[in-house]
Scaffold this active site. Structure first.
Site, PDB file in Angstrom:
ATOM      1  N   ASP A 134     183.363 -84.992  63.370  1.00 64.68           N
ATOM      2  CA  ASP A 134     183.594 -85.997  62.326  1.00 64.68           C
ATOM      3  C   ASP A 134     182.246 -86.347  61.722  1.00 64.68           C
ATOM      4  O   ASP A 134     181.212 -86.234  62.381  1.00 64.68           O
ATOM      5  CB  ASP A 134     184.388 -87.224  62.801  1.00 64.68           C
ATOM      6  CG  ASP A 134     183.838 -87.945  64.012  1.00 64.68           C
ATOM      7  OD1 ASP A 134     182.652 -87.757  64.369  1.00 64.68           O
ATOM      8  OD2 ASP A 134     184.600 -88.729  64.614  1.00 64.68           O
ATOM      9  N   GLU A 180     179.235 -84.663  78.662  1.00 60.11           N
ATOM     10  CA  GLU A 180     178.134 -85.618  78.429  1.00 60.11           C
ATOM     11  C   GLU A 180     177.267 -85.907  79.657  1.00 60.11           C
ATOM     12  O   GLU A 180     176.953 -87.055  79.950  1.00 60.11           O
ATOM     13  CB  GLU A 180     178.696 -86.946  77.886  1.00 60.11           C
ATOM     14  CG  GLU A 180     179.473 -86.786  76.596  1.00 60.11           C
ATOM     15  CD  GLU A 180     179.973 -88.102  76.021  1.00 60.11           C
ATOM     16  OE1 GLU A 180     179.875 -89.150  76.692  1.00 60.11           O
ATOM     17  OE2 GLU A 180     180.468 -88.084  74.885  1.00 60.11           O
ATOM     18  N   ASN A 199     180.551 -79.719  77.592  1.00 60.28           N
ATOM     19  CA  ASN A 199     180.701 -80.376  76.285  1.00 60.28           C
ATOM     20  C   ASN A 199     179.733 -81.553  76.172  1.00 60.28           C
ATOM     21  O   ASN A 199     179.596 -82.341  77.115  1.00 60.28           O
ATOM     22  CB  ASN A 199     182.155 -80.884  76.177  1.00 60.28           C
ATOM     23  CG  ASN A 199     182.566 -81.289  74.785  1.00 60.28           C
ATOM     24  OD1 ASN A 199     182.457 -80.501  73.840  1.00 60.28           O
ATOM     25  ND2 ASN A 199     183.075 -82.509  74.639  1.00 60.28           N
ATOM     26  N   HIS A 254     179.573 -85.263  66.321  1.00 63.18           N
ATOM     27  CA  HIS A 254     179.818 -86.568  65.676  1.00 63.18           C
ATOM     28  C   HIS A 254     178.573 -86.902  64.852  1.00 63.18           C
ATOM     29  O   HIS A 254     177.531 -87.254  65.403  1.00 63.18           O
ATOM     30  CB  HIS A 254     180.037 -87.652  66.734  1.00 63.18           C
ATOM     31  CG  HIS A 254     181.258 -87.439  67.565  1.00 63.18           C
ATOM     32  ND1 HIS A 254     182.532 -87.498  67.053  1.00 63.18           N
ATOM     33  CD2 HIS A 254     181.405 -87.158  68.880  1.00 63.18           C
ATOM     34  CE1 HIS A 254     183.409 -87.280  68.010  1.00 63.18           C
ATOM     35  NE2 HIS A 254     182.752 -87.060  69.130  1.00 63.18           N
ATOM     36  N   GLU A 258     184.523 -81.840  68.450  1.00 66.75           N
ATOM     37  CA  GLU A 258     184.965 -83.209  68.103  1.00 66.75           C
ATOM     38  C   GLU A 258     184.424 -83.616  66.735  1.00 66.75           C
ATOM     39  O   GLU A 258     183.985 -84.748  66.523  1.00 66.75           O
ATOM     40  CB  GLU A 258     184.474 -84.209  69.159  1.00 66.75           C
ATOM     41  CG  GLU A 258     184.869 -83.854  70.584  1.00 66.75           C
ATOM     42  CD  GLU A 258     184.458 -84.889  71.623  1.00 66.75           C
ATOM     43  OE1 GLU A 258     184.032 -85.999  71.256  1.00 66.75           O
ATOM     44  OE2 GLU A 258     184.571 -84.576  72.826  1.00 66.75           O
TER      45      GLU A 258
END
Ligand code: XIL
Length: 302
Positions: A237, A127, A169, A206, A235
């Site tokens: 979701d 990030e 990432n 996400h 990751e």
């Protein structure tokens, strides 16, 4: 294949889940992990605050518990994360300049050395780009140590564990038209051109109604892969429920499957009840461990 890991393996991909240390006390969750997943990410236990709570005093107890469980159960491990502006230990949060740079590099070296030989891929830097339309780096204490901090972290990680694949990432880098996506793309392109050791780019994925799965996701993944890196969904979701949620999960899987160098997908947890988005239902299994429509659509897409 009749499980996520078996279906993914048919195209030489992995299928992963994030797990918290508390999952080890829940036989329903460990049973699902054993059956469905062959790649494990520690949800919090290998982050900077967990592994170096006091400067130069490392604590690997909780990280080791997850890594050892994974390896003993025949799983591979994604290391998450060596350098990040968030979840820094208190002692690091107000550091700056050369002392922070040295502390960050020491952290990367020590943690990557501890886990050497056990890690499939490391999220070396997490990030580091800003949200919004600038396409620039995030303003953080690490960025304040000099714009070359990211490549310095990658070089330290490579030296410490030459066998691990090294990833950058980030989130909201899924839509090809976003400035943040372009910023990361240009960094990776520059790293490849200059021989900075980077092997992969992770897309956190996400998603929610304000940040839906983009229709050009395959373009983004393909363009990054064309730079000569693997790409991974790291990751995943998706907020929502029922068929519309399931269709979005299918879209993410189809995007990855359409890109040869999209080598694996990880969902950020197992059951909705343990999700970091505790108010929502963003995962593949409900709170009782039952497969949701999102599971079935994902399996079918693999
Ligand atoms: C989240 C964890 O799931 C939470 O338990 C924790 O409180 C905060 O971090 N991007 C990342 C992950 O890279 O490390 C974050 O994990 C979710 C967003």
């Amino acid at each position: 294949g009749s499980t996520l890991q078996a279906a993914a393996a048919e195209s030489n991909r992995y299928y992963g889940a994030a797990m918290a240390g508390s999952y080890l006390n829940n036989s329903q969750i460990t049973g699902i992990l054993q059956r469905e997943f062959n790649m494990i990410t520690a949800e919090n236990e290998m982050k900077m605050d967990a592994t170096e709570p006091n400067q130069n005093q490392f604590n690997y107890t909780n990280g080791d518990r997850i890594v050892n469980w994974a390896l003993q159960n025949g799983k591979q491990v994604r290391g998450h994360a060596l350098a990040w502006h968030s979840q820094q230990p208190g002692w690091m949060q107000n550091m700056s300049g050369q002392s922070l740079r040295n502390a960050m590099l020491n952290h990367v070296t020590q943690v990557a050395t501890h886990y050497k030989g056990k890690i499939h891929s490391w999220d070396v830097v997490n990030e580091a780009f800003a949200d919004g339309n600038s396409g620039a780096r995030r303003n953080s204490n690490l960025q304040g140590t000099g714009g070359d901090w990211i490549e310095a972290a990658f070089r330290a990680a490579r030296a410490a564990d030459p066998g691990a694949k090294l990833c950058y990432n980030d989130y909201n880098t899924d839509d090809w038209s976003h400035a943040k996506t372009q910023g990361v793309y240009n960094m990776v392109k520059d790293f490849k051109a200059r021989g900075v050791p980077i092997d992969c780019v992770g897309f956190q994925a996400h998603f929610n109604s304000g940040n839906p799965v983009p229709s050009n996701y395959h373009t983004t993944l393909g363009n990054f892969a064309a730079l000569g890196v693997d790409v991974q969904i790291t990751e995943l979701d998706i907020e929502g429920s029922g068929t519309s949620q399931a269709e979005q999960f299918r879209g993410v899987h189809q995007a990855c499957l359409s890109v040869a160098r999209c080598t694996g997908i990880t969902v950020w947890g197992v059951r909705d009840s343990e999700s970091w988005r505790s108010s929502g239902t963003p995962l593949l299994f409900d709170g009782s461990g039952n497969k949701k429509a999102a599971y079935n659509y994902s399996l079918d897409a693999l």
